[in-house]
Design a protein around this motif. Structure first.
Motif, PDB file in Angstrom:
ATOM      1  N   MET A   1      30.393  41.100  56.182  1.00  0.00           N
ATOM      2  CA  MET A   1      31.358  41.918  55.450  1.00  0.00           C
ATOM      3  C   MET A   1      32.724  41.229  55.469  1.00  0.00           C
ATOM      4  N   ILE A   2      33.376  41.198  54.323  1.00  0.00           N
ATOM      5  CA  ILE A   2      34.688  40.592  54.195  1.00  0.00           C
ATOM      6  C   ILE A   2      35.712  41.686  53.888  1.00  0.00           C
ATOM      7  N   ASN A   3      36.832  41.637  54.574  1.00  0.00           N
ATOM      8  CA  ASN A   3      37.909  42.594  54.354  1.00  0.00           C
ATOM      9  C   ASN A   3      39.155  41.889  53.850  1.00  0.00           C
ATOM     10  N   GLN A 189      33.279  32.206  45.272  1.00  0.00           N
ATOM     11  CA  GLN A 189      33.615  33.289  44.350  1.00  0.00           C
ATOM     12  C   GLN A 189      35.092  33.620  44.499  1.00  0.00           C
ATOM     13  N   PHE A 190      35.631  34.296  43.484  1.00  0.00           N
ATOM     14  CA  PHE A 190      37.077  34.477  43.423  1.00  0.00           C
ATOM     15  C   PHE A 190      37.440  35.887  42.985  1.00  0.00           C
ATOM     16  N   LEU A 191      38.564  36.365  43.511  1.00  0.00           N
ATOM     17  CA  LEU A 191      39.127  37.665  43.145  1.00  0.00           C
ATOM     18  C   LEU A 191      40.558  37.453  42.696  1.00  0.00           C
ATOM     19  N   SER A 192      40.941  38.100  41.606  1.00  0.00           N
ATOM     20  CA  SER A 192      42.315  38.028  41.124  1.00  0.00           C
ATOM     21  C   SER A 192      42.726  39.403  40.623  1.00  0.00           C
ATOM     22  N   GLN A 193      43.864  39.901  41.145  1.00  0.00           N
ATOM     23  CA  GLN A 193      44.365  41.189  40.670  1.00  0.00           C
ATOM     24  C   GLN A 193      45.836  41.366  41.034  1.00  0.00           C
ATOM     25  N   GLU A 210      29.819  38.920  49.256  1.00  0.00           N
ATOM     26  CA  GLU A 210      30.610  39.491  48.177  1.00  0.00           C
ATOM     27  C   GLU A 210      32.026  39.824  48.638  1.00  0.00           C
ATOM     28  N   LEU A 211      32.997  39.420  47.844  1.00  0.00           N
ATOM     29  CA  LEU A 211      34.371  39.811  48.106  1.00  0.00           C
ATOM     30  C   LEU A 211      34.574  41.272  47.717  1.00  0.00           C
TER      31      LEU A 211
END
Length: 228
Positions: A1-3, A189-193, A210-211
């Protein structure tokens, strides 16, 4: 798990809380904080380490103040006691952010959005990114610039090479599904917000885990409850 945890920096921190924060962080951090001309810079620096200590203390079961950090040649931090526990810290403007968890490299970047000369993209972005940015409507270009910048920063922080890896040596692209990807790094994988109207957040992690789709927002009161 990623936080991913983020904390908005308050305009003023009560003296009792501030002294408790200073007592928790490293002597090097305290010295650094004392040298800042602007109190906001000291807040960012100390709160970044504090949030990391509290978060990593939960992962390891150790007291936050007992954790000891080291840095690699390029400045990426790790824990002496748990060198395989991935985490990363970033702060800018009104926010600090910490990403942690899993067993693979992680990176996070926060940037305050300010007006810039778009020609800077030609110096730091790949030709593919520069063309994509130039094709955006004028009113979207600033946001897209900061999405690209934070994504690239989070990636080089994840792999632990810092700016020794040229930013124009890889590309961040948005797929038809709206998700970001890097052709040169298919295992990530990447997250942008946006965090708010004036700040952008990006994160990088292994495709094997999963991020989160949203960061957890931590208040200064919640952070203080762990150390007072």
């Amino acid at each position: 798990m990623i936080n991913i945890q983020v904390l908005r920096i308050p305009e003023e921190i009560p003296n009792e809380v501030w002294h408790s924060l200073l007592a928790l962080v490293s002597a090097e951090r305290r010295q650094q904080a004392s040298r800042f001309v602007h109190q906001a810079d000291a807040y960012r620096s100390v709160l970044g380490e504090t949030l990391a200590r509290v978060t990593l203390g939960k992962w390891t079961g150790a007291r936050p103040g007992d954790l000891v950090f080291i840095r690699n040649t390029y400045g990426k931090p790790s824990l002496i006691s748990h060198p395989d526990l991935p985490f990363n810290v970033s702060h800018s403007g009104d926010w600090v952010a910490v990403i942690s968890g899993g067993h693979a490299p992680l990176g996070v970047d926060v940037e305050k959005i300010s007006p810039i000369d778009m020609t800077i993209a030609e110096r730091f972005f790949s030709p593919l990114e520069s063309r994509s940015l130039a094709a955006e409507p004028a009113e979207q270009q600033l946001e897209t610039f900061y999405r690209l910048w934070t994504l690239k920063e989070s990636y080089i922080k994840a792999i632990g090479m810092g700016l020794s890896m040229p930013l124009d040596s890889f590309s961040m692209l948005r797929g038809m599904d709206g998700l970001w990807y890097c052709p040169e790094a298919p295992t990530y994988q990447f997250l942008s917000q946006p965090l708010d109207e004036g700040h952008m957040l990006a994160a990088t992690g292994s495709a094997a885990m999963e991020l989160p789709t949203q960061p957890d927002v931590i208040t200064i009161e919640e952070l203080s409850s762990f150390i007072l």
